[in-house]
Design an enzyme around this catalytic site. Structure first.
Site, PDB file in Angstrom:
ATOM      1  N   HIS A 339      10.487  50.201 -14.553  1.00 21.68           N
ATOM      2  CA  HIS A 339      10.958  50.421 -15.919  1.00 21.68           C
ATOM      3  C   HIS A 339      10.294  49.399 -16.828  1.00 21.68           C
ATOM      4  O   HIS A 339      10.173  48.225 -16.477  1.00 21.68           O
ATOM      5  CB  HIS A 339      12.479  50.285 -15.972  1.00 21.68           C
ATOM      6  CG  HIS A 339      13.080  50.807 -17.230  1.00 21.68           C
ATOM      7  ND1 HIS A 339      13.056  50.089 -18.409  1.00 21.68           N
ATOM      8  CD2 HIS A 339      13.718  51.971 -17.511  1.00 21.68           C
ATOM      9  CE1 HIS A 339      13.650  50.794 -19.358  1.00 21.68           C
ATOM     10  NE2 HIS A 339      14.066  51.942 -18.839  1.00 21.68           N
ATOM     11  N   ARG A 362      14.785  52.326 -27.395  1.00 19.42           N
ATOM     12  CA  ARG A 362      13.591  52.887 -28.040  1.00 19.42           C
ATOM     13  C   ARG A 362      13.886  54.269 -28.607  1.00 19.42           C
ATOM     14  O   ARG A 362      13.327  54.656 -29.637  1.00 19.42           O
ATOM     15  CB  ARG A 362      12.434  52.925 -27.039  1.00 19.42           C
ATOM     16  CG  ARG A 362      11.867  51.530 -26.756  1.00 19.42           C
ATOM     17  CD  ARG A 362      10.831  51.532 -25.643  1.00 19.42           C
ATOM     18  NE  ARG A 362      11.453  51.504 -24.334  1.00 19.42           N
ATOM     19  CZ  ARG A 362      11.052  52.236 -23.307  1.00 19.42           C
ATOM     20  NH1 ARG A 362      10.056  53.093 -23.451  1.00 19.42           N
ATOM     21  NH2 ARG A 362      11.654  52.138 -22.149  1.00 19.42           N
TER      22      ARG A 362
END
Length: 413
Positions: A339, A362
């Site tokens: 990740h 995000r």
């Protein structure tokens, strides 16, 4: 926030899972002859796929297939038993659906749920972005979702399983909403061309929220027995096509045990650690990945052990090894997810375990900046591309910057 690459197993509730059963909505494969159901989807493939609704038929056939007379007599009059190992969302969903279906079809059947930790939930409790489903209101279609998924798979996707995942995604969302869960917040995450990641608008992180809702129903089921602090140590097929499970129960962290209103123990009694065994007719392995096992990562993906992980220490690949011992074939074990972002504690920057800086940040508008304060990547591209871009930056780190409006959106969910 300062970001850090991390080995991850828990960002999206349905990350890494494929749907091969209409009613189960998680990954299930059934191997007749010792009836192994595998819900590990990350790395394991078996030969035959069956819907969970066929289990009553399978049980009825156990005593009349190709067994000898003595074997048939042992099965006759015995209540069918299914074991579920692991209590993340896959295992809990399995236990709930098994309870519901078998209660209607075979009331004498029972389900035993094994969890090696003192509480239910596994890594699913840590999921913090959401669960994906076709979002028709935004112009989404099964074809668009499938295209996004296959593109993100980098040529490794099994298209029939992708089709199952996508076609059942709305059904899966409805399944969770049936527990009274509000998953009405929708954002677009990396690799998706359309917003389709659902989470709760208020309350705790989405994983905890969902696990609590499903686990409450499982605990209420009268035909489900839950064994916490209980680790399955071995599984083997018996001569009469059943599965023998050996397990060890450790004393709980506190000395008390709790019992549900239906008399089913929700935690194990405070007894000395001892190995026991039980023979079952079917086995569901829903034990997740191996992101916290340095040994397995070194074996299958050398070079990654230097990265920290967001996984709980329980992510040791136990179920994968149990399945392999029963003859399950493993595939794509080298594809361990990295990740792009994890929170770094300034007071302990080298800690090997990080809190995930979820992709939802995000999705709510956060940008990634390098040491020069410049953006360097499309924040909503696929994770492998974001990871590769961070690796090219000075110090191989990035800074996550989220504006006030995005923080408000993220904080609400």
């Amino acid at each position: 926030f300062r970001g850090h690459l991390v080995i991850n197993d828990n960002d999206n509730v349905n990350a890494g899972c494929v749907c091969v059963c209409k009613r189960m909505r998680l990954s299930f494969k059934l191997l007749i002859g010792g009836s192994l159901l595998l819900a590990v989807a990350y790395h394991s493939i078996l030969n035959s796929t069956y819907q969970i609704t066929k289990l009553p038929f399978v049980f009825r056939e156990l005593a009349s297939s190709d067994q000898d007379a003595s074997s048939k007599s042992r099965h006759a009059g015995m209540a069918p038993t299914v074991a579920v190992v692991g209590t993340g969302l896959a295992g809990l969903s399995a236990a709930y659906e098994l309870s519901r279906i078998l209660q209607a079809e075979m009331q004498e059947a029972r389900i035993i749920v094994f969890e090696k930790n003192h509480m239910l939930g596994g890594n699913s409790m840590k999921a913090s972005s959401g669960i994906n489903a076709v979002n028709q209101a935004a112009g989404d279609t099964q074809q668009i979702f499938s295209t996004d998924t296959i593109k993100s798979g980098g040529g490794l996707s099994k298209e029939d399983l992708v089709a199952q995942l996508v076609s059942d995604s709305e059904d899966g969302l409805s399944f969770l909403e049936g527990f009274g869960l509000d998953l009405s917040t929708i954002v677009r995450l990396g690799g998706h061309s359309i917003p389709r990641t659902h989470s709760n608008p208020v309350g705790p992180n989405v994983g905890f929220y969902i696990v609590k809702g499903v686990s409450t129903r499982v605990k209420e089921a009268t035909n489900v027995e839950i064994k916490t602090n209980t680790k399955v140590t071995s599984v083997e097929q018996t001569p009469d096509s059943q599965i023998s499970i050996s397990y060890t129960t450790s004393p709980p962290t506190n000395t008390s045990s709790s019992t549900g209103t239906n008399g089913v123990a929700n935690t194990t009694a405070a007894t000395a650690a001892a190995e026991s065994s039980v023979v079952v007719d079917a086995l569901v392995l829903a034990t997740g990945g191996f992101g916290a096992s340095k040994e397995m990562i070194e074996r299958y993906c050398p070079g990654l052990p230097s990265l920290p992980t967001t996984n709980g220490p329980w992510s040791q690949g136990d179920g994968i090894q149990l399945g392999e011992a029963l003859g399950a074939q493993l595939i794509h074990m080298e594809h361990v997810q990295v990740h792009p972002t994890g929170f770094v504690d300034p007071g302990d920057p080298d800690n090997g375990t990080k809190w995930l800086a979820p992709e939802k940040l995000r999705g709510c508008g956060a940008v990634l900046l390098n040491h020069h304060g410049s953006r360097f990547v499309d924040e909503l591209t696929t994770r492998d591309k974001v990871t590769a871009a961070i690796m090219q930056q000075e110090g191989k780190v990035a800074w996550i910057v989220l504006g006030e409006e995005g923080a408000h959106m993220f904080g609400e969910g």
